[in-house]
Motif scaffolding. Structure first.
Motif, PDB file in Angstrom:
ATOM      1  N   TYR A  63      17.173 -20.217 -65.743  1.00 64.56           N
ATOM      2  CA  TYR A  63      18.143 -19.135 -65.532  1.00 64.56           C
ATOM      3  C   TYR A  63      19.573 -19.665 -65.597  1.00 64.56           C
ATOM      4  N   LEU A  64      19.843 -20.770 -64.930  1.00 62.84           N
ATOM      5  CA  LEU A  64      21.198 -21.333 -64.934  1.00 62.84           C
ATOM      6  C   LEU A  64      21.608 -21.778 -66.337  1.00 62.84           C
ATOM      7  N   SER A 254      31.255 -21.626 -67.366  1.00 62.27           N
ATOM      8  CA  SER A 254      30.535 -21.083 -66.214  1.00 62.27           C
ATOM      9  C   SER A 254      29.119 -21.648 -66.132  1.00 62.27           C
ATOM     10  N   GLY A 255      28.598 -22.122 -67.268  1.00 57.40           N
ATOM     11  CA  GLY A 255      27.245 -22.663 -67.299  1.00 57.40           C
ATOM     12  C   GLY A 255      27.186 -24.112 -66.869  1.00 57.40           C
ATOM     13  N   PRO A 256      26.046 -24.766 -67.078  1.00 61.94           N
ATOM     14  CA  PRO A 256      25.858 -26.150 -66.617  1.00 61.94           C
ATOM     15  C   PRO A 256      26.870 -27.128 -67.203  1.00 61.94           C
ATOM     16  N   VAL A 257      27.302 -28.074 -66.371  1.00 62.02           N
ATOM     17  CA  VAL A 257      28.179 -29.152 -66.821  1.00 62.02           C
ATOM     18  C   VAL A 257      27.549 -30.490 -66.438  1.00 62.02           C
ATOM     19  N   ASN A 276      18.412 -32.445 -59.495  1.00 62.98           N
ATOM     20  CA  ASN A 276      17.438 -31.763 -60.336  1.00 62.98           C
ATOM     21  C   ASN A 276      17.889 -30.382 -60.805  1.00 62.98           C
ATOM     22  N   ILE A 277      19.041 -29.905 -60.294  1.00 56.94           N
ATOM     23  CA  ILE A 277      19.522 -28.563 -60.639  1.00 56.94           C
ATOM     24  C   ILE A 277      20.907 -28.690 -61.275  1.00 56.94           C
ATOM     25  N   PRO A 278      21.168 -27.999 -62.387  1.00 55.92           N
ATOM     26  CA  PRO A 278      22.482 -28.103 -63.037  1.00 55.92           C
ATOM     27  C   PRO A 278      23.630 -27.618 -62.147  1.00 55.92           C
ATOM     28  N   VAL A 279      24.780 -28.226 -62.339  1.00 58.54           N
ATOM     29  CA  VAL A 279      26.012 -27.810 -61.656  1.00 58.54           C
ATOM     30  C   VAL A 279      26.711 -26.777 -62.547  1.00 58.54           C
ATOM     31  N   THR A 280      27.067 -25.639 -61.966  1.00 61.43           N
ATOM     32  CA  THR A 280      27.645 -24.533 -62.737  1.00 61.43           C
ATOM     33  C   THR A 280      29.001 -24.114 -62.166  1.00 61.43           C
ATOM     34  N   PHE A 377      29.183 -25.370 -49.805  1.00 58.39           N
ATOM     35  CA  PHE A 377      28.016 -24.810 -50.468  1.00 58.39           C
ATOM     36  C   PHE A 377      27.392 -25.898 -51.340  1.00 58.39           C
ATOM     37  N   PRO A 378      26.080 -26.015 -51.349  1.00 56.75           N
ATOM     38  CA  PRO A 378      25.446 -27.019 -52.218  1.00 56.75           C
ATOM     39  C   PRO A 378      25.669 -26.690 -53.688  1.00 56.75           C
ATOM     40  N   ASP A 379      25.607 -27.709 -54.514  1.00 58.27           N
ATOM     41  CA  ASP A 379      25.855 -27.540 -55.949  1.00 58.27           C
ATOM     42  C   ASP A 379      24.838 -26.637 -56.630  1.00 58.27           C
ATOM     43  N   ASP A 380      23.660 -26.463 -56.018  1.00 59.06           N
ATOM     44  CA  ASP A 380      22.650 -25.602 -56.635  1.00 59.06           C
ATOM     45  C   ASP A 380      22.806 -24.135 -56.232  1.00 59.06           C
TER      46      ASP A 380
END
Length: 419
Positions: A63-64, A254-257, A276-280, A377-380
């Protein structure tokens, strides 16, 4: 302690307070919130937690990355989880429906805790200064009355009610303090209350933000306030941003970096990082020439005197805001060498903080991800819009209004100790 303690979040916003309690091991039964965009954020967050617990976080990653639409993403999630976010304004007309939905979600279980605080505008000093009636008569002043209705119905052992410092001085049209009225009403419904002023920078959050945190306990006990353990991480603002790609005004996505390697401790201890989760949402808004000129003035003032810019000290041609009595520091410096920043507030979407990078002079507004990190807030954590198309304004508003997650976690940890 065997079962997880259950909680209900009222006036939940984007879930900063809730996230802290979830991280401490509490189980959310429902969130009630009137803002539609914030409710999408809560649904997405509850979906992430549920998918992670089921061993299926890959759907969140898809989704991200944009490989799934929001509709297709939600289709992978339990309907009960999605339905636990109740998008309603709390009031006389909606209480029966909200109670019914919560009763179904509880399914006979006891509710252990209620958390949340009504919207702060009616109590805030700034809100009163901006409103011609000083917020007297504003219906938001009396939302605590509905809070008491939830206490009456569900009889949790504790509740946690958070609000701004202005609550301590706010009065009704007859000059009666709202705080005293709250305490009296809660006592009539069987709860003793105690409160403290907690300042977030004393609990590992790298910004200065004071909040009144009221804790109520069913019964007549006193001396029960769960004072959180303080934490001074001794890091500066640069450490919490150092792994994010450098940007100029208008840059980012706005999407993953791809983030840079991080060798520090704060992001790990504060539970910000998730490899394990992209930063957005690391995207800076474009700045017009007037903003950039103001930024240059503010940065020069900071670099030469370590002083903040007073908006009213600007040249007349640069002062376009009509309200010059409140938010005089609307252009705030988030400097890399600061131990903590100024408060990140909801109006950042319009007024903008700016960030001074040690290597390149980034005179730009901070990104939603940077603001989210300042709010711990966590990065995920992903902030939604109504339409599903990423939007900085929606993200900033939700981030700015939130209780810092780490502060909430510290409160929740201590509450578990005294349970």
């Amino acid at each position: 302690m065997g079962k997880k303690l259950t909680f209900l979040d009222l006036f939940a916003g984007a879930g900063g307070l809730s996230e802290g309690f979830i991280k401490a091991g509490f189980e959310p039964v429902a969130h009630v919130e009137s803002d539609t965009a914030a409710c999408y954020t809560l649904r997405t967050r509850m979906s992430y937690h549920w998918l992670a617990s089921c061993g299926k976080p890959e759907f969140y990653v898809k989704y991200l990355k944009g490989d799934l639409s929001r509709t297709d993403f939600y289709a992978e999630v339990s309907e009960k989880v999605l339905g636990s976010v109740i998008n309603e304004e709390i009031g006389t007309a909606t209480l029966p429906k909200i109670f019914h939905l919560i009763d179904e979600l509880l399914d006979g279980r006891q509710l252990d805790l209620i958390i949340g605080g009504p919207p702060c505008q009616a109590y805030s000093l700034v809100g009163r200064s901006r409103d011609k009636n000083k917020m007297i008569g504003d219906k938001r002043n009396y939302l605590y009355v509905y809070y008491a209705e939830f206490l009456k119905r569900y009889r949790p052992k504790y509740f946690v009610f958070e609000n701004v410092m202005g609550l301590l001085s706010a009065k009704d049209k007859d000059g009666n303090p709202y705080l005293a009225a709250m305490i009296d009403l809660f006592r009539k419904n069987g709860y003793e209350t105690e409160y403290e002023i907690l300042s977030s920078e004393e609990y590992g959050v790298l910004q200065s933000r004071k909040r009144v945190i009221i804790v109520g306990k069913r019964g007549k006990d006193t001396g029960f306030y769960p004072v959180p353990d303080k934490w001074n991480p001794e890091v500066n603002v640069q450490e919490i941003f150092c792994d994010l790609p450098a940007l100029k005004a208008g840059e980012g996505v706005s999407g993953p970096v791809q983030v840079n390697p991080y060798n520090g401790k704060w992001q790990v201890t504060a539970d910000i990082r998730n490899e394990n989760i992209p930063v957005t949402l690391h995207q800076a808004r474009p700045n017009n020439e007037q903003d950039l000129e103001i930024y240059r003035i503010a940065v020069e003032l900071w670099n030469s005197k370590k002083a903040r810019l007073n908006y009213n000290a600007l040249p007349s041609r640069l002062k376009t805001h009509k309200n010059r009595e409140s938010f005089k520091d609307r252009f705030k410096v988030v400097a890399s060498d600061l131990a903590y920043s100024h408060t990140v507030v909801a109006h950042i979407a319009k007024d903008g903080h700016y960030y001074i990078h040690p290597d390149i002079n980034q005179n730009r507004s901070i990104t939603p991800r940077e603001a989210a990190r300042l709010q711990t807030f966590p990065d995920d954590y992903y902030f939604e819009s109504i339409s599903g198309v990423p939007a900085r304004t929606y993200a900033f508003r939700q981030i700015g209004n939130a209780v810092p997650v780490l502060l909430a976690r510290k409160i929740a940890d201590k509450m578990k100790e005294v349970w």
